[in-house]
Write a protein that holds these residues in place. Structure first.
Motif, mmCIF file in Angstrom:
data_model
loop_
_atom_site.group_PDB
_atom_site.id
_atom_site.type_symbol
_atom_site.label_atom_id
_atom_site.label_comp_id
_atom_site.label_asym_id
_atom_site.label_seq_id
_atom_site.Cartn_x
_atom_site.Cartn_y
_atom_site.Cartn_z
ATOM 1 N N VAL A 78 -9.646 23.919 -0.728
ATOM 2 C CA VAL A 78 -9.535 24.663 -2.012
ATOM 3 C C VAL A 78 -9.245 26.159 -2.032
ATOM 4 O O VAL A 78 -8.761 26.898 -2.653
ATOM 5 N N LEU A 81 -6.084 27.412 -0.719
ATOM 6 C CA LEU A 81 -4.993 27.536 -1.600
ATOM 7 C C LEU A 81 -5.291 28.461 -2.609
ATOM 8 O O LEU A 81 -4.332 29.280 -3.230
ATOM 9 N N THR A 82 -6.518 28.833 -3.242
ATOM 10 C CA THR A 82 -6.653 29.581 -4.461
ATOM 11 C C THR A 82 -6.681 31.120 -3.813
ATOM 12 O O THR A 82 -6.107 32.006 -4.167
ATOM 13 N N LYS A 135 -9.116 15.347 -4.242
ATOM 14 C CA LYS A 135 -8.954 16.702 -3.661
ATOM 15 C C LYS A 135 -7.780 17.311 -4.507
ATOM 16 O O LYS A 135 -7.897 18.623 -4.734
ATOM 17 N N CYS A 139 -8.030 20.796 -6.853
ATOM 18 C CA CYS A 139 -7.272 21.887 -6.466
ATOM 19 C C CYS A 139 -6.325 22.560 -7.823
ATOM 20 O O CYS A 139 -6.307 23.646 -8.195
#
Length: 201
Positions: A78, A81-82, A135, A139
């Motif tokens: 996570v 990606l962020t 997940k 996300c």
């Protein structure tokens, strides 16, 4: 501290990091081999540790759970990606930053072959697929406010931002499923681009 001592310390740290990376990769490759041969649910942590030549305690220092051997740490995933979305240029569009996030996620696989093994296991194992879907939902929720902030100047609201994020993930799932059907031929991101083009018309 002398320059020579500093250099030696840096070298030692680098060698230690490399040793840890090699050990983790050896455990991962052993796990993927056993999962592929026997099935994910049928393979035990004890067997993976024994085959990799490490203790179970050592294995859990590298991988917190059995699922992490396939999907990696949820927190780290996570965060990747962020952070990738945050790092994109301010003038980059929503679709562009999401594509960058998916590209970063794919880079976690050491090789395309490793990625193929992992995706196959996720798609063929109910427990892994359920974990992936959980997940994925997290996300999407974590990415939503980042997309909202980028879209705010154009007057785009929350529902539109949520639809964009959901559509992007759906296209990524369609791309990976198609890639698996083709035994890993081609490029997942190319398939993603084609799927997204179809959705956006």
């Amino acid at each position: 501290m002398t320059q020579g001592t500093q250099s030696k310390g840096a070298t030692t740290s680098t060698l230690w990091d490399r040793t840890r990376q090699l050990a983790a990769q050896e455990i991962l490759q052993t796990a993927l081999r056993l999962f592929t041969q026997q099935g994910y649910d049928e393979t035990t942590i004890a067997q993976i540790a024994r085959e990799a030549g490490v203790s179970q305690r050592t294995l859990f220092r590298y991988f917190g759970t059995k699922e992490e051997l396939i999907g990696g740490s949820e927190e780290q995933f996570v965060a990747l990606l962020t952070e990738t979305v945050r790092d994109q240029p301010a003038d980059a569009g929503a679709w562009e930053v999401l594509r960058a996030a998916f590209k970063a996620a794919l880079s976690l696989h050491a090789t395309p072959e490793e990625g193929l093994q992992r995706f196959r296991l996720v798609h063929r194992t109910d427990s892994l697929r359920a974990a992936y879907l959980g997940k994925r939902v997290r996300c999407q929720e974590e990415l939503l406010p980042l997309l909202e902030a980028r879209l705010a100047p154009s007057g785009t609201g929350r529902v539109e931002a949520r639809a964009i994020v959901a559509s992007a993930f759906a296209c990524f799932d369609a791309a990976t499923a198609t890639w698996l059907e083709g035994d890993g031929q081609g490029d997942i991101l190319d398939l993603y681009d084609r799927g997204l083009a179809a959705v956006r018309g």
